[in-house]
Design a protein around this motif. Structure first.
Motif, PDB file in Angstrom:
ATOM      1  N   GLY A 195     -69.182  48.692  25.463  1.00  0.00           N
ATOM      2  CA  GLY A 195     -68.125  49.653  25.193  1.00  0.00           C
ATOM      3  C   GLY A 195     -68.095  50.778  26.213  1.00  0.00           C
ATOM      4  O   GLY A 195     -67.028  51.175  26.681  1.00  0.00           O
ATOM      5  N   ALA A 196     -69.275  51.307  26.568  1.00  0.00           N
ATOM      6  CA  ALA A 196     -69.325  52.395  27.539  1.00  0.00           C
ATOM      7  C   ALA A 196     -68.820  51.949  28.905  1.00  0.00           C
ATOM      8  O   ALA A 196     -68.112  52.689  29.598  1.00  0.00           O
ATOM      9  N   THR A 197     -69.144  50.721  29.284  1.00  0.00           N
ATOM     10  CA  THR A 197     -68.717  50.221  30.587  1.00  0.00           C
ATOM     11  C   THR A 197     -67.205  50.026  30.632  1.00  0.00           C
ATOM     12  O   THR A 197     -66.546  50.419  31.606  1.00  0.00           O
ATOM     13  N   VAL A 198     -66.650  49.416  29.585  1.00  0.00           N
ATOM     14  CA  VAL A 198     -65.205  49.165  29.564  1.00  0.00           C
ATOM     15  C   VAL A 198     -64.434  50.487  29.503  1.00  0.00           C
ATOM     16  O   VAL A 198     -63.408  50.646  30.173  1.00  0.00           O
ATOM     17  N   VAL A 247     -56.657  53.249  19.938  1.00  0.00           N
ATOM     18  CA  VAL A 247     -57.253  52.219  19.085  1.00  0.00           C
ATOM     19  C   VAL A 247     -58.491  51.619  19.744  1.00  0.00           C
ATOM     20  O   VAL A 247     -59.536  51.437  19.105  1.00  0.00           O
ATOM     21  N   VAL A 248     -58.397  51.322  21.036  1.00  0.00           N
ATOM     22  CA  VAL A 248     -59.538  50.733  21.753  1.00  0.00           C
ATOM     23  C   VAL A 248     -60.692  51.719  21.807  1.00  0.00           C
ATOM     24  O   VAL A 248     -61.848  51.362  21.530  1.00  0.00           O
ATOM     25  N   HIS A 249     -60.408  52.970  22.169  1.00  0.00           N
ATOM     26  CA  HIS A 249     -61.477  53.969  22.224  1.00  0.00           C
ATOM     27  C   HIS A 249     -62.116  54.155  20.851  1.00  0.00           C
ATOM     28  O   HIS A 249     -63.349  54.269  20.738  1.00  0.00           O
ATOM     29  N   GLY A 250     -61.297  54.193  19.814  1.00  0.00           N
ATOM     30  CA  GLY A 250     -61.840  54.358  18.468  1.00  0.00           C
ATOM     31  C   GLY A 250     -62.711  53.193  18.049  1.00  0.00           C
ATOM     32  O   GLY A 250     -63.757  53.377  17.407  1.00  0.00           O
ATOM     33  N   ALA A 251     -62.305  51.974  18.408  1.00  0.00           N
ATOM     34  CA  ALA A 251     -63.110  50.800  18.066  1.00  0.00           C
ATOM     35  C   ALA A 251     -64.453  50.831  18.784  1.00  0.00           C
ATOM     36  O   ALA A 251     -65.498  50.524  18.193  1.00  0.00           O
ATOM     37  N   PHE A 252     -64.443  51.214  20.068  1.00  0.00           N
ATOM     38  CA  PHE A 252     -65.709  51.308  20.802  1.00  0.00           C
ATOM     39  C   PHE A 252     -66.610  52.387  20.201  1.00  0.00           C
ATOM     40  O   PHE A 252     -67.824  52.194  20.065  1.00  0.00           O
TER      41      PHE A 252
END
Length: 878
Positions: free
Chosen positions: A537-540, A740-745
């Motif tokens: 998650g941190a890398t993406v 949404v993506v940031h929240g999921a990570f």
């Protein structure tokens, strides 16, 4: 009643309670997390299509409209027909039809230096959303048999902003249609209106009804346009006129964003195509109608973002499910180890398979099933989003895996022979893998390899495949197996090194860690998976942020950019004088230039590339010998010298010397040529754009732009722009799907860290009493309390460090392994993201989790301190 079940449950109450809490938390998260993500997809879908619409449009002569739709009710009735023809999925997503009829732009008669154009419109929705600052609403009779001039006039209402800017007053008679001076359209202004609520979404597509719009047309001529409102009778009179006038009838169906979800968006494109066909087939008598919509772009953009989000979040959720499964299996395995002695005693006394299975399986089922049902119920009551089928699948799979542990234990105990008397150790340092374990490990490695191959072959659409989505779990488990194989050798080597030292605590800690039961090393796999999920998650996220920053630079070309049709020669000096501006570079952009032969149209960009390097270092090639051609321009113009020109721009000779893939403001795939600014001479060397380095503020830049535009071209809404890079970047990072993506990570990292800490606490707590008996002997030999705390850290340290290092490394490599799936282009304006280096700011978070785990070890050691009752503990041990 104190039966065998009660005694067994009371003896194992600690691991049973821990397993029940884990089952409750896992079931709760299995419902909440997918539902919350699905709700985020739906919100993003609604935000994407917000303000969009589906329009049925008809353009015809006024006389034809009068024959086919002689009354306003005919127009509105046809809107109901178009609404009925909407496909069901699209019909549920739109509001009622908003009907409007408008003329083409009509010239306002009069002796003015600049043309004034007006569009007459009958729009019932707009009429209901305005109030009159002067005069009153127009009232035109539906039928008019009068032959005098007053009877042939059409009453109209004019926007107050339009009237104030151009000097119109209530009661003024205006002739429209200079092309037909012998029979002009006479309109009388009855009132000046302002909107009741200028922020009403209704006005988004009707801005010309509220203001005057000034733009450049033709040879730099300013044209003022606006829309005037009339009523029902005005519509009838417009259609009764015999002059050559065109009318546009629009039945607009606004999209209701609250009714659009991710599931509906996928079918809206097909529904639009079907609606096109249905409307074209139905027609409106002799008038041709067509469907127009602004949905195509948003739907395409959302589809790409949704595909990437599902793939990336699917990989993350699969890793999170693996972490949850590992913790549950760890809890069940620790309970099974605690049940082995009583089950062994029962087997020695002749217990049957059923008699062994009932207490073992029954206790686990009583602990897990009610807790899981309660957790799932709580998740549904919290209503974080629409329930997802994958929640049920994941929950059922996890429960079956947990319930399989006591079954395997019973089968193992029932089929086991008498206890071995060889005295062979069964710990991490001495355990030898069985053939069954070797086959299982080989199978896991093979599945991981197959999943990676399938993922890379299928590309961006592979994220929905269960096997492909399970790649992070398979790779994590395979990596964990490797680490577990290497882990004992590391402990042995570390023990040999510490044996030569003078301190006893470090050596004793490593020795005790190597003597632990193999099941106590399972937290290593759980922590490894959790670290891999966090690292991925941190890398993406870091790659996404870098890609969006690059896209913002590509769109603006600097910290800011101002542009107009033509700027004053002193514009650059004025911009450089603004507070906060560190540098400014002029450029001239000329569109629609043609070579001597061929139909291609090329954009010419004249700029000092050496100076631009100060604005955006490394963005463009420096010091070219001649012109730089985009790939599209190179294909059309070739590699030799060419002359470009147009009727309004003198010819310029271009000598290509290189290629340039991108230039700020130019769309990918468009033909453009970049030449040195010195190639322009005379009057053509007047800039049209200025690239700015610094942060002067948008208001200051707009003021400099207004002051720098020559008076004869001021006021053009289309030709004057100010772009701020941080605003463009904010638009990219603030997109609904990005959230949404940031929240999921973020949620996955927090949940993974929580599960990792639970795994550590579970092992420490369940093994605390046994560890206390071992430490009691050391306390008798003089081990102090401080040394006991240090010993606890040394025992847990190797597991934490190995798991964190291996998992974090795997997480950093996952974006490269899953490269075709992690396509972040839909979030970066199409720019490919190749830099997957992790953000260094994520490392302190990893270190913080490790410190929490170490603190948990110290806390458990303190809670189960045996120094106050050494005699009782030692007697119990005997």
């Amino acid at each position: 009643m104190d039966g065998p079940w009660t005694r067994l449950a009371r003896a194992q109450r600690a691991p049973l309670a821990a397993l029940a809490l884990l089952a409750l938390a896992t079931a709760l998260l299995a419902v909440l997390v997918p539902a919350r993500i699905a709700a985020g997809y739906d919100r993003a879908a609604g935000a994407t299509v917000s303000g969009a619409d589906v329009r049925v449009e008809a353009r015809a002569d006024a006389s034809d409209v009068g024959r086919e739709m002689p009354t306003p009710s005919d127009v509105q009735g046809l809107g109901v027909t178009w609404q009925t023809a909407l496909p069901e999925g699209l019909r549920d997503a739109v509001g009622p039809p908003e009907t409007s009829v408008a003329t083409n732009e009509l010239a306002v008669a009069g002796d003015r230096p600049e043309p004034h154009l007006a569009t007459l419109a009958w729009d019932p929705g707009a009429n209901a959303r305005v109030r009159f600052a002067a005069g009153a609403a127009p009232v035109n009779e539906l039928s008019d048999d009068s032959d005098d001039d007053r009877g042939r006039e059409i009453g109209v209402a004019v926007p107050k902003a339009y009237a104030d800017a151009l000097g119109y007053r209530v009661g003024r008679l205006v002739n429209l249609g200079e092309r037909f001076p012998e029979d002009p359209l006479k309109v009388r202004i009855t009132g000046l209106y302002v909107p009741v609520n200028a922020a009403d979404p209704y006005w988004r597509s009707r801005a010309d009804m509220l203001r005057v719009r000034t733009e450049l047309r033709g040879e730099g001529v300013r044209v003022h346009t606006g829309t005037w409102l009339t009523d029902l009778g005005g519509y009838v009179r417009l259609t009764d006129e015999t002059a050559e006038r065109r009318l546009t009838i629009v039945w607009r169906f606004p999209i209701r964003s609250e009714a659009v979800g991710a599931g509906r968006v996928s079918g809206m494109a097909a529904d639009l195509e079907a609606y096109h066909t249905a409307v074209k087939s139905a027609g409106a008598g002799t008038i041709e109608v067509s469907v127009a919509s602004g949905l195509d772009g948003p739907l395409k953009s959302y589809a790409g973002q949704l595909r990437t989000a599902r793939a990336v979040i699917g990989l993350t959720l699969s890793g999170l499910a693996g972490v949850a499964a590992g913790v549950l299996l760890l809890g069940a395995g620790l309970l099974a180890e605690r049940l082995r002695p009583p089950l062994g005693t029962m087997r020695a006394r002749g217990a049957s398979l059923r008699q062994l299975a009932v207490p073992a399986c029954g206790l686990v089922a009583l602990a897990v099933l009610p807790a899981a049902a309660l957790g799932a119920g709580l998740g549904l009551l919290l209503d974080a989003g629409p329930p997802q089928a994958q929640s049920a699948y994941a929950g059922a799979a996890l429960l079956l895996a947990v319930l399989a542990v006591p079954v395997a234990l019973v089968l193992r105990e029932h089929g086991a022979g008498p206890p071995s008397a060889t005295g062979r150790r069964d710990d991490l340092a001495a355990a030898r893998p069985s053939r069954r374990r070797l086959v299982l490990e080989a199978l896991l490695v093979a599945l991981a390899a197959i999943g990676v191959v399938l993922l890379r072959e299928r590309g961006a659409g592979a994220g929905t495949d269960p096997l492909v989505s399970a790649v992070p779990v398979l790779l994590g488990v395979a990596c964990g197996m490797v680490v577990l194989r290497v882990y004992p050798y590391l402990l042995r080597a570390l023990g040999r090194v510490l044996r030569r030292g003078t301190g006893a605590v470090a050596f004793l800690g490593v020795a005790r860690a190597s003597r632990q039961h193999p099941i106590t090393a399972l937290p290593l796999v759980v922590l490894l998976l959790a670290a891999a999920v966090a690292g991925f998650g941190a890398t993406v996220q870091a790659a996404l942020e870098r890609g969006q920053d690059r896209a913002a630079w590509a769109a603006v070309g600097g910290d800011a950019r101002i542009a107009a049709e033509r700027l004053d020669p002193g514009a650059v000096a004025r911009v450089r004088a603004l507070r906060g501006v560190r540098d400014a570079v002029p450029a001239r952009v000329v569109h629609d230039l043609r070579p001597g032969t061929g139909p291609v149209r090329v954009t010419l960009i004249a700029i000092d590339l050496a100076a631009y390097q100060r604005i955006a270092p490394g963005r463009l090639p420096a010091h070219p010998r001649g012109a730089l051609l985009s790939p599209a321009a190179a294909r059309e113009l070739g590699t030799g010298p060419v002359t470009l020109g147009s009727p309004t721009f003198p010819s310029i000779r271009v000598e290509p010397s290189g290629r340039i893939d991108h230039f700020p403001g130019e769309q990918p795939g468009t033909p453009f040529v970049v030449v040195p600014y010195r190639a322009l001479t005379g009057i053509e060397a007047v800039p049209s754009e200025v690239f700015v380095r610094g942060d002067p503020g948008e208001a200051a830049l707009r003021g400099a732009l207004q002051a720098s535009v020559p008076r004869d071209v001021t006021g053009g809404d289309i030709y004057q722009t100010v772009q701020i890079r941080r605003d463009v970047l904010r638009g990219l990072t603030g997109a609904p799907m990005v959230g949404v993506v940031h929240g999921a990570f973020r949620d996955a990292a927090l949940i993974g860290a929580g599960y990792g800490l639970l795994a550590v606490l579970l092992v420490l707590t369940v093994e605390a009493r046994a560890r206390g008996r071992g430490l009691a002997h050391l306390h008798v030999l003089g081990l102090s309390r401080r040394q006991s705390r240090a010993l606890a850290l040394v025992e847990i340290g190797p597991v934490l460090l190995c798991a964190a290092a291996a998992g974090w490394t795997l997480g950093l490599l996952l974006p490269r392994i899953t490269g075709p799936v992690v396509d972040l282009g839909p979030y970066t304006g199409g720019f490919a993201v190749a830099n997957h280096a992790v953000d260094p700011a994520a490392l302190p978070a990893l270190l913080g989790v490790l410190l929490l785990a170490a603190a948990a070890a110290v806390a458990v050691d303190r809670a189960f301190d045996t120094r106050h009752d050494l005699a009782g503990v030692l007697r119990t041990g005997e």
